[in-house]
Enzyme design. Sequence first.
Site, PDB file in Angstrom:
ATOM      1  N   SER A 145       0.861  -1.181   0.000  1.00 40.36           N
ATOM      2  CA  SER A 145       0.000   0.000   0.000  1.00 40.36           C
ATOM      3  C   SER A 145       0.894   1.227   0.000  1.00 40.36           C
ATOM      4  CB  SER A 145      -0.868   0.009   1.265  1.00 40.36           C
ATOM      5  OG  SER A 145      -1.530   1.241   1.442  1.00 40.36           O
ATOM      6  N   TYR A 158      -2.510  -1.086  10.347  1.00 45.60           N
ATOM      7  CA  TYR A 158      -2.403  -1.234   8.887  1.00 45.60           C
ATOM      8  C   TYR A 158      -1.069  -0.692   8.388  1.00 45.60           C
ATOM      9  CZ  TYR A 158      -4.016  -1.202   4.014  1.00 45.60           C
ATOM     10  OH  TYR A 158      -4.148  -1.431   2.665  1.00 45.60           O
ATOM     11  N   LYS A 162       1.839  -2.937   6.647  1.00 42.29           N
ATOM     12  CA  LYS A 162       2.253  -2.703   5.259  1.00 42.29           C
ATOM     13  C   LYS A 162       3.719  -2.275   5.171  1.00 42.29           C
ATOM     14  CE  LYS A 162      -1.627  -3.785   3.275  1.00 42.29           C
ATOM     15  NZ  LYS A 162      -1.733  -5.018   2.462  1.00 42.29           N
TER      16      LYS A 162
END
Length: 263
Positions: A145, A158, A162
Site C-alpha cells: 500500500s 495497517y 504494510k
Amino acid sequence: MERVLEGRTALVTGSTSGIGLAIALAYARAGAKVMLNGLGAPDAIAAARREVSEAMGGEAPFSDADLSKPEAVRGMVAAAHGAMGSLDILVNNAGIQFTAPVESFPDDKWDAILAINLSACFHATKAALPGMRERGWGRVINIASAHGLVASEHKVAYVTAKHGVVGMTKVVALEVARTPITCNAICPGFVRTPLAEAQIGPLAKEHGVSEEVALTDYLLEKQPSKRWVEVEEVAGMALYLAGPNSGAVNGTALSIDGGWVAA
C-alpha cells in the site's frame, strides 16, 4: 490479450473481489491456472469462481483458508500444489482494515491486522519458496500500500503491517537474488472498490459537502491525481511482474498511487 503466462500456475489470496479478483482474472486471461482464496457470501464466491473459470477455460480451484492461522496458510499453499501440480506465482493480497487512535486501538484488531496483512504473507512465502527453487522459477508479489511507504493517523496496525510487508519483500528479494525467482511489492493508493466507495456518502454527510467534494477533498485528500486507482491498473502491474522481461525487477516497492508518495 497475449497469453504471456501460458503454462504458469498462480495463487492469489483475497481474490473473491476487488484487487485480488482483478489480478486473478488478468492471470487467467494471460493463460495461467489460478487458485482463488477468500471469504465472503457463498453467492459472491461462486460468481468470482465462475468468472475466473471462464477466463481460464477450466475450473478454478478455491481455498477458504483462514489466513489468520499459520497452519491454514501452509495448507492453502499445499492445496495449490495439489490442485495445479505446482505454484509458480504467489500473490499475497488479502488484507483487512480498522481505524482508531493509538490510545483506543483495540488489541484484538491489532492482532488480527498483523496476522492477516503481514504474518500470512510470511507463512505463504515460506511455504511457496521451496517449490519455486526446485522448479527454478518463481514470482512472489506482495500487495502492500502507499501506507507501506508513508503513514496516516488512526491506521497504526495497517501502516505497521504494510511497512513490514515492504521490508519482508526486500529480505526475500536479497535471498533469492541469484535465482530466477523475484519478490516485489505493489503499493496502491486509494483503489476503487465497493468498500472504498461506500465511505464517500458518510464523509459527505459528516462534512456537509457534495459526494464529489467528499471524494476529492477528504477521501482522496493525499492522492494528487484526485481520482481512484482502478483495480485493472493494479492488475496490469501484477501481470507485468509475473510475466516475461521482469526478471531484473526484484526487491522493489512499486507505487501506483496518483502521485501520493511523490508529495
